[in-house]
Structures are given as structure tokens and as C-alpha cells.
Design a protein around this motif. Structure first.
Motif, PDB file in Angstrom:
ATOM      1  N   LEU A 195      -3.487 -16.503   5.158  1.00 35.19           N
ATOM      2  CA  LEU A 195      -3.095 -16.012   6.652  1.00 35.19           C
ATOM      3  C   LEU A 195      -2.894 -14.675   6.695  1.00 35.19           C
ATOM      4  O   LEU A 195      -3.121 -14.040   7.635  1.00 35.19           O
TER       5      LEU A 195
ATOM      6  N   GLY B 197       0.799 -16.859  19.612  1.00 35.07           N
ATOM      7  CA  GLY B 197       1.746 -16.967  20.828  1.00 35.07           C
ATOM      8  C   GLY B 197       3.282 -17.449  20.132  1.00 35.07           C
ATOM      9  O   GLY B 197       3.330 -18.512  19.514  1.00 35.07           O
TER      10      GLY B 197
ATOM     11  N   ILE C  37      -9.345 -23.118  11.993  1.00 34.92           N
ATOM     12  CA  ILE C  37      -7.838 -22.673  12.110  1.00 34.92           C
ATOM     13  C   ILE C  37      -7.476 -21.463  11.573  1.00 34.92           C
ATOM     14  O   ILE C  37      -6.635 -20.832  12.102  1.00 34.92           O
TER      15      ILE C  37
ATOM     16  N   LYS D 295      -5.367 -11.489  17.430  1.00 36.54           N
ATOM     17  CA  LYS D 295      -5.616 -11.504  15.883  1.00 36.54           C
ATOM     18  C   LYS D 295      -6.837 -10.526  15.580  1.00 36.54           C
ATOM     19  O   LYS D 295      -7.704 -10.353  16.427  1.00 36.54           O
TER      20      LYS D 295
ATOM     21  N   ARG E 168       1.572 -20.898  25.522  1.00 38.59           N
ATOM     22  CA  ARG E 168       1.105 -21.831  24.149  1.00 38.59           C
ATOM     23  C   ARG E 168       0.007 -22.788  24.910  1.00 38.59           C
ATOM     24  O   ARG E 168      -0.882 -23.156  24.038  1.00 38.59           O
TER      25      ARG E 168
HETATM   26  P1  DAT Z   1       0.485 -21.376  15.669  1.00 36.27           P
HETATM   27  O1  DAT Z   1      -0.355 -20.359  15.517  1.00 36.27           O
HETATM   28  O2  DAT Z   1      -0.381 -22.627  16.604  1.00 36.27           O
HETATM   29  O3  DAT Z   1       1.961 -21.405  16.083  1.00 36.27           O
HETATM   30  P2  DAT Z   1       1.666 -22.235  13.074  1.00 36.27           P
HETATM   31  O4  DAT Z   1       2.763 -21.300  13.556  1.00 36.27           O
HETATM   32  O5  DAT Z   1       2.003 -23.365  12.462  1.00 36.27           O
HETATM   33  O6  DAT Z   1       0.706 -22.405  14.286  1.00 36.27           O
HETATM   34  O7  DAT Z   1       0.648 -21.253  12.109  1.00 36.27           O
HETATM   35  C1  DAT Z   1       0.428 -20.101  12.036  1.00 36.27           C
HETATM   36  C2  DAT Z   1      -0.995 -19.969  11.661  1.00 36.27           C
HETATM   37  O8  DAT Z   1      -1.369 -20.372  10.434  1.00 36.27           O
HETATM   38  C3  DAT Z   1      -1.893 -20.525  12.525  1.00 36.27           C
HETATM   39  O9  DAT Z   1      -2.082 -19.957  13.833  1.00 36.27           O
HETATM   40  C4  DAT Z   1      -3.134 -20.759  11.746  1.00 36.27           C
HETATM   41  C5  DAT Z   1      -2.381 -20.871  10.289  1.00 36.27           C
HETATM   42  N1  DAT Z   1      -2.462 -22.103   9.627  1.00 36.27           N
HETATM   43  C6  DAT Z   1      -1.343 -22.924  10.345  1.00 36.27           C
HETATM   44  N2  DAT Z   1      -1.474 -24.386   9.832  1.00 36.27           N
HETATM   45  C7  DAT Z   1      -2.881 -24.188   8.742  1.00 36.27           C
HETATM   46  C8  DAT Z   1      -3.273 -24.873   8.036  1.00 36.27           C
HETATM   47  N3  DAT Z   1      -3.062 -26.333   7.932  1.00 36.27           N
HETATM   48  N4  DAT Z   1      -4.057 -24.612   7.165  1.00 36.27           N
HETATM   49  C9  DAT Z   1      -4.900 -23.197   7.505  1.00 36.27           C
HETATM   50  N5  DAT Z   1      -4.088 -22.399   8.083  1.00 36.27           N
HETATM   51  C10 DAT Z   1      -3.205 -22.823   8.935  1.00 36.27           C
END
Ligand code: DAT
Ligand code: MG
Length: 148
Positions: free
Chosen positions: A61, A116, A109, A9, A85
Motif C-alpha cells: 500500500l 476518502g 483493491i 491516488k 465515502r
Molecule cells: P478505504 O480506502 O476504503 O478506507 P482501508 O482504510 O481499510 O480502506 O484501507 C486503505 C487501503 O488499503 C485501501 O484503499 C486499499 C488497501 N487495502 C485495504 N484492505 C486491503 C486488503 N485486504 N488487501 C490489499 N489492500 C487492501
């Protein structure tokens, strides 16, 4: 063999973590089959994260992903989706195990350095989205030293 989509990223690129992340996957024994440094536009980022479009953090995001160039990659190997992962670590760096990429290099976060694919199915979808012209077909001469 199985493939996964990995993206460093914008924060990972800005912080100079590209080499170390690539090295981690290389040294594990996975093969790099596609790679590009790319700045994506908002609609593309929205498409990549379309499954999360109803989430309250979606807008932030998308802003984060379009805030600078990213490194998009395809990695290949046995169980590379699940193992990838594990190498990346839990979504929230506060919960990521030490030694994982997020556990070692991230705090928040919304600045968790790397993406991935979460399943073989989403890997196929993401690879098709990010590499519409396909990837590179090559075989490592080290293959028999890594795989039995
Ligand atoms: P990952 O990236 O571990 O697959 P995800 O697909 O659930 O996680 O979410 C994509 C991205 O969104 C993650 O890397 C960070 C952001 N994100 C996820 N949950 C969040 C939350 N509760 N608050 C803020 N950002 C979040
Ligand atoms: Mg995800």
C-alpha cells in the motif's frame, strides 16, 4: 460545515481521472477548500496509513501511494464524510456499486484510485497532516441554491 480529506491516488492521476473526480464532487454540491498535486515520501505515506501498519498489505500500500504524484484535497459540505465515502464506493472495486468512483473506474483493491476519510475524526487528522498550513477560506455564491 463538515470537511473531509480526499486523495486521488497515483493510478487516478496517471489514468487522467483527476478532472472527472473533481467534477463529481463539485457537481454534487460540495466545496473545494484545499488542493495540491504532491509526491509524498515513504515516511509520510506510512504516517497517513499508520492505523494499517500491522496489516500484511501495508508495505504494498505504501509502495503504491509513493509510486507517483497524488492529488490531495479538502472538500466541505453537509455530511461530506459519509456521502464522500458513498461516492467513492466500497474499498474493493469488485464490491463497489456501479456509478461509484471505484465501481466505475477500478478493478483491483490495490489500484482503487481514490482515498476518502472514514470519519469526521480521521478527516480532521488527515487534513492536519496533509495541509499543515491550513486550507482556503472562501464561500461559493451558489450556496443558497444548493443548501436550504
Ligand atoms: P478505504 O480506502 O476504503 O478506507 P482501508 O482504510 O481499510 O480502506 O484501507 C486503505 C487501503 O488499503 C485501501 O484503499 C486499499 C488497501 N487495502 C485495504 N484492505 C486491503 C486488503 N485486504 N488487501 C490489499 N489492500 C487492501
Ligand atoms: Mg480508510
Amino acid at each position: 460545515m463538515e470537511q473531509t480529506f480526499i486523495m486521488i491516488k497515483p493510478d487516478g492521476v496517471q489514468r487522467g481521472l483527476v478532472g472527472e473526480i473533481i467534477s463529481t464532487f463539485e457537481k454534487k454540491g460540495f466545496y473545494l477548500k484545499g488542493m495540491k498535486l504532491i509526491s509524498v515520501e515513504r515516511p509520510f505515506a506510512e504516517k497517513h496509513y499508520e492505523d494499517l501498519s500491522s496489516k500484511p498489505f501495508f508495505e504494498g500500500l505504501v509502495e503504491y501511494i509513493i509510486s507517483g504524484p497524488v492529488v490531495a484535497m479538502v472538500w466541505e459540505g453537509k455530511n461530506v464524510v459519509t456521502t464522500g465515502r458513498k461516492i467513492i464506493g466500497a474499498t474493493n472495486p469488485s464490491a463497489s456499486d456501479p456509478g461509484t468512483i471505484r465501481g466505475s473506474f477500478a478493478v483491483e483493491i490495490g489500484r482503487n484510485v481514490i482515498h476518502g476519510s472514514d470519519s469526521v475524526e480521521s478527516a480532521k487528522k488527515e487534513i492536519a497532516l496533509w495541509f499543515p498550513n491550513g486550507t482556503v477560506n472562501w464561500q461559493s455564491s451558489l450556496h443558497p441554491w444548493i443548501y436550504e
